[in-house]
Design a protein around this motif. Structure first.
Motif, short mmCIF file in Angstrom:
data_model
loop_
_atom_site.label_atom_id
_atom_site.label_comp_id
_atom_site.label_asym_id
_atom_site.label_seq_id
_atom_site.Cartn_x
_atom_site.Cartn_y
_atom_site.Cartn_z
N LYS A 1 4.59 -0.29 -9.19
CA LYS A 1 2.98 -0.02 -8.85
C LYS A 1 1.99 -0.50 -9.65
CE LYS A 1 0.27 4.40 -9.41
NZ LYS A 1 0.27 5.73 -9.81
N GLY B 1 0.93 -1.17 0.24
CA GLY B 1 0.03 -0.08 0.16
C GLY B 1 0.84 1.24 -0.08
N GLU C 1 -5.68 6.23 -7.05
CA GLU C 1 -5.20 4.59 -7.19
C GLU C 1 -5.20 4.02 -6.01
OE1 GLU C 1 -3.68 7.62 -8.48
OE2 GLU C 1 -2.05 7.04 -9.70
N GLY C 2 -4.90 4.75 -4.75
CA GLY C 2 -5.09 3.97 -3.36
C GLY C 2 -6.49 3.41 -3.15
N ALA D 1 1.05 7.65 -5.86
CA ALA D 1 -0.24 7.84 -6.50
C ALA D 1 -0.30 9.22 -7.04
CB ALA D 1 -1.28 7.54 -5.41
N SER E 1 -0.46 4.96 -14.04
CA SER E 1 0.84 4.53 -13.16
C SER E 1 1.94 5.02 -14.01
CB SER E 1 0.75 2.85 -13.59
OG SER E 1 -0.30 2.40 -12.72
N ALA F 1 -5.56 3.10 -12.53
CA ALA F 1 -4.52 2.38 -12.06
C ALA F 1 -3.54 1.78 -13.10
CB ALA F 1 -4.96 1.16 -11.41
N TYR G 1 -7.10 0.47 -5.14
CA TYR G 1 -6.19 -0.73 -4.59
C TYR G 1 -6.90 -1.50 -3.39
CZ TYR G 1 -2.43 -2.89 -2.13
OH TYR G 1 -1.52 -3.78 -1.45
N CYS H 1 3.29 1.95 -1.77
CA CYS H 1 3.61 2.62 -3.38
C CYS H 1 2.31 3.33 -3.78
CB CYS H 1 4.05 1.34 -4.00
SG CYS H 1 2.82 0.25 -4.72
N PHE H 2 1.19 3.06 -3.15
CA PHE H 2 0.01 3.60 -3.48
C PHE H 2 -0.29 4.98 -2.83
CE2 PHE H 2 -0.90 -0.36 -5.36
CZ PHE H 2 -1.49 -0.08 -6.72
#
Length: 953
Positions: free
Chosen positions: A857, A737, A748-749, A744, A832, A828, A752, A739-740
């Motif tokens: 990612k 998480g 994107e988070g 981001a 990215s 996403a 995820y 990396c998001f």
């Protein structure tokens, strides 16, 4: 549970097959443009003594030339590049140079300077060095002095005669995305100024600079860097255009002062454009349209527009509709530069001089007028015809049944070289002063020759298509028989082996005669092997069992197969219509349970159904979001908060039988939550600094890298106890998480979180359904042998036996694979590749490190998918990879469709999309196999009992 040898064997064959067959799209649609052993041609008399080529890397035509192009910026000037515009309006010619995919710097410069479109497959060999040999205008010049990026200049020096191309490059660390990139462009101007100044005290340098056929190349990278950092419609990009405009102005003044003559020709253009989000590389129209402005010696001035107008909707807002807009293909620029300074056309050039066609305005104003234009058209025809002749002779010598391109077969005798009579006729017209018809015939000859080149380049296309389709269908058949009856055999197999061997040897003999690429020999092996194995097994006990009463089962599988094909074709459509992914979530989250679950199931598991429906509908929102995202700290923070909330909930709900293991898991979870919190906080701090263009303290970057790497590494170094797979999944979810948060740009988070919850609930849903089916079968005692999908065969190995629902589960898996990459409205996936988030960790241009972060990612959701899929296999009592095998065979229904849709004609957007869709379809499942292997490794050890009792409530 151990993986049987048959599963490993099938997996290995499938992975090798899919990796190898990626190359078929390039062998089929994009053959190498390089031809060796050709004669070179040039104009006898140059128009200019020297040429200055200025390339604004990443410059869009519309933002340079449009009036009020930056109206969204308060106080923006109406004309952003007044000097270049004055050139267009008073003393130069202009148009749009149309680039080809991939719209990257290297292939763009190869087209501009080498006159050839580099083979698309060259991207697999790297852009830094020469994947194919190419000649260039620089190599044909008497000397070239180049200034700019270390990523572009060296490749032309390597391909040139030693010492002919001299270059001045700044260091790579100067390409800092957090600094003002205009400094890179100013650096180029200052070093050009220094060179001309040094020549005033260096007689040898002065003599070399004043020689004829000299080229100066100014590569201005600032616009590309600024566009990536701030996007094209920003005030920073506008300011960079203004800097470039001033550099062009000062460059002219430098040459005017140093040479004190009017013998210099100037060409200003770009290698590629840039999309709204600050990216390039694909066929987005804003990536393929670049400006072309030519002026100076040998170049015509502005001309009034023609009827019908040379303008369209794209250029109406430029305020230049009263002047002729002359568009060219990017490779045509090399032909134009060659004509201006009288050098040989680059040996592999396929560019067409804009002045060849007398019915359209060109760019030249030669000393000898129409005669020179006719001679230039003839030279251009000879250059292109030389390509055809070489390839024609090669095909004629090595093809078993060769048929020449119909145009040349009709107009030439068998003894003449292709195009010989046409060249003689054109020369005769020029000698008699009939310049207009000479140019017309040259234009037509060039057109027919380029069509002939395409004919030769695609000569083997039908053969390759046939091999590819046979291979993919063979793979599907081979998988089907291997899964349905992995140990079937037949005494009649020998005849199939002999037939396959005969076909293989026959194709190899044809390939040897035609001197086909080595890859052809490899491609043909797969369909021969697959069909040999499929027919051998299907003709044995499997066929006999179908004859003995399994026709009804076969009919059921046929109906299910038809539904599967329809579902997969809808996924194909989802690549271009993102709303289809949302429709899928509605179908599997609402319609599927309501239409197929029994009332007993719905009543007993209504809470699970509500959670499943809510998760699917929540994830369905993301494909509907706008593709173009703006950086949003609110969305990033919300994603981090949601991850923390799930971590706290999991810590309360997940149970361990051993108190020590429970305490260990709490410590790991607390640490990951701590890292997530710091990640959110420092992301906010760094983003604020970057927005205000303040330097980010080095200590902050060290903390950023520390929290990022610590969060990602922790689940591997301190893994959760194997006794509870849900705890292990939670630790990886929290670790990845990070990396998001750091990488981001927006939601994107949140995607995820929603995607991961949906996957976890999918495991529960499938487990409930399989348990209900087994209980129903056991109570009815219709088929006791179907109660378990795992049976122990006579040799003692675990063997997968397909279940009726396995097709649906495999399709769901394929859907989740696609959604992980495409399903968020390109949030996403494509987002990215937004570069703004990467600058938080990597401020200096470092393509490999940046690419690694962006790829990681993309990987993170696949790790969660792999772990949940491993849990699902265990919950259903199936061998590892068994369900994946079903999916691996099904995906090639999509792959065949994408392969047949690949095109190398039409818009660059269409070409780029068709290629990328085929490659993605092939590689995603290959990639997923590796990810699934990682998932099995990460989840190895949990017993089936712990999988059903690891969560409270």
């Amino acid at each position: 549970m151990a993986v049987s040898g048959s599963i490993w064997r099938l997996l290995l064959i499938g992975l090798v097959f899919h990796l190898v067959y990626i190359g078929t799209v390039f062998d089929c649609y994009f053959t190498s443009p390089v031809v060796h052993g050709m004669r070179q041609h040039s104009l006898a008399k140059p128009e200019a003594k020297r040429l200055v080529l200025i390339v604004g890397d990443g410059l869009r035509a519309d933002l340079l030339l449009a009036k009020n192009g930056f109206s969204m910026i308060p106080g923006a000037p109406e004309i952003v590049a007044p000097h270049l515009r004055s050139i267009i309006e008073t003393r130069g010619a202009f148009g749009v140079s149309h680039t080809r995919v991939p719209t990257e710097s290297r292939p763009g410069h190869v087209a501009l300077i080498g006159g050839m479109y580099e083979d698309v497959s060259a991207v697999t060999k790297g852009w830094k060095t020469n994947p194919v040999d190419f000649d260039s205008v620089f190599n044909q010049s008497s000397a070239t002095f180049s200034f700019g990026s270390p990523d572009i200049l060296p490749m032309f020096a390597r391909g040139a005669t030693p010492g002919k191309v001299v270059m001045w490059c700044y260091d790579e660390h100067e390409e800092d995305f957090t600094k003002d990139a205009t400094a890179l462009d100013v650096w180029v101007l200052e070093h050009l100024r220094a060179l001309l100044h040094n020549a005033t005290t260096d007689a040898a340098l002065d003599a070399r600079l004043r020689g004829e056929k000299t080229v100066f190349f100014l590569h201005l990278l600032g616009l590309d860097t600024t566009g990536h950092s701030y996007r094209p419609h920003s005030k920073e990009y506008m300011a960079n255009i203004q800097v470039v405009d001033e550099i062009v102005k000062q460059t002219e003044e430098l040459f005017r002062e140093f040479y004190a003559d009017d013998e210099t020709a100037f060409v200003f253009t770009a290698d590629h454009g840039m999309s709204r989000i600050g990216n390039h590389g694909d066929g987005d129209p804003d990536n393929t349209r670049t400006p072309l402005i030519v002026w100076g010696k040998g170049v015509r001035g502005p001309l009034p527009d023609t009827y019908p107008s040379s303008h369209d909707e794209y250029s109406e807002s430029w305020g230049l509709t009263h002047l002729v807009r002359r568009d060219v293909e990017q490779a045509d620029v090399a032909a134009l530069m060659s004509a201006l300074i009288g050098v040989n056309w680059p040996v592999n050039s396929v560019g067409v001089l804009p002045d060849v066609d007398p019915t359209r305005r060109g760019y030249l104003r030669p000393k000898e007028g129409k005669k020179t234009l006719a001679e230039a058209a003839l030279v251009n025809a000879k250059v292109v015809l030389e390509h055809y002749r070489i390839k024609h002779e090669d095909k004629k010598r090595h093809s078993l049944f060769y048929k020449q391109y119909p145009y040349f077969a009709a107009v030439e005798s068998a003894e003449d070289l292709p195009g010989e009579s046409e060249l003689s006729a054109i020369e005769h017209l020029i000698q008699h002063g009939d310049y207009y018809p000479a140019r017309i015939r040259s234009r037509d000859l060039i057109r027919h020759t380029l069509e002939g080149l395409r004919y030769l380049q695609t000569y083997d296309r039908l053969l390759i298509r046939g091999i590819v389709i046979a291979a993919y269908l063979g793979w599907i058949a081979f998988c089907a028989v291997s899964i349905l009856d992995p140990h079937s055999a037949t005494t009649k197999a020998l005849r199939f082996h002999v037939a396959a061997a005969a076909v293989l040897v026959g194709f190899w003999a044809v390939f040897a005669k035609q001197r086909s690429p080595w890859s052809f020999y490899v491609y043909i092996v797969f369909p021969c092997y697959f069909w040999d194995q499929a027919l051998s097994r299907a003709s044995g006990p499997m066929l006999e069992s179908l004859r003995q009463g399994r026709a009804r089962a076969l009919m059921n599988y046929t109906i299910r197969g038809a539904l599967v094909v329809a579902a997969l074709q809808s996924m194909v459509a989802g690549y271009t219509h993102r709303s289809i992914w949302s429709a899928w979530f509605v179908i599997i989250g609402v319609l599927w349970p309501l239409s197929s679950w029994t009332r007993e199931l719905l009543a007993k598991h209504w809470r699970l159904l509500l959670c499943w429906t809510a998760a699917c509908l929540g994830t369905a929102v993301f494909p509907l979001l706008d593709v173009h995202q703006q950086e949003s700290l609110t969305a990033i923070t919300a994603g981090g908060a949601a991850m923390c909330a799930i971590g706290m909930f999991g810590m309360l709900k997940i149970q361990y039988p051993d108190p020590k293991e429970a305490n260990r898991q709490k410590v790991v979870t607390y640490w990951l939550l701590y890292e997530l919190g710091w990640s959110v906080l420092f992301t906010i701090f760094i983003v604020w600094n970057l927005r205000e263009k303040k330097p980010v303290p080095q200590s902050w970057r060290l903390i950023a890298w520390g929290t990022f790497l610590s969060a990602v590494v922790t689940p591997f170094v301190f893994p959760a106890p194997r006794s509870n797979p849900h705890g292990r999944l939670l630790s990886f979810f929290l670790g990845f998480g990070a990396c998001f948060v750091w990488l981001a740009i927006g939601v994107e988070g949140l995607f995820y979180v929603a995607y991961s919850l949906t996957l976890c609930l999918w495991v529960e849903v499938e487990s409930v359904l399989r348990g209900h089916t087994r209980a129903k079968d056991a109570s009815s005692a219709v088929d006791k042998g179907s109660k378990e999908a795992i049976v122990r065969d006579s040799r003692g190995s675990d063997t997968y036996r397909p279940h009726a629902d396995d097709l649906r589960i495999a399709v769901f898996f394929l859907f989740f694979v696609q959604v992980a990459f495409f399903g968020t409205g390109n949030v996403a996936s494509i987002s990215s590749f937004y570069l703004e988030p990467v600058y938080r960790l990597v401020p200096v241009f470092s393509p490999f490190l940046m690419a690694a972060l962006l790829i990681f990612k993309i990987i993170a959701p696949y790790i969660i998918l792999a772990m949940t899929f491993s849990m699902l296999n265990a919950r259903l009592n199936l061998p590892p990879f068994s369900l994946f095998l079903v999916a691996l065979s099904l995906t090639d229904i999509m792959t065949i469709t994408f392969f047949l849709n690949v095109t190398d004609t039409g818009s660059w957007l269409e070409i780029g999309q068709t290629i990328s869709f085929f490659c993605i379809s092939s590689l995603l499942l290959v990639w997923s196999a590796g990810v699934c292997a990682v998932g099995e490794l990460l989840m190895a050890g949990p017993s089936h009992s712990t999988l059903t009792s690891s969560v409270k409530g």
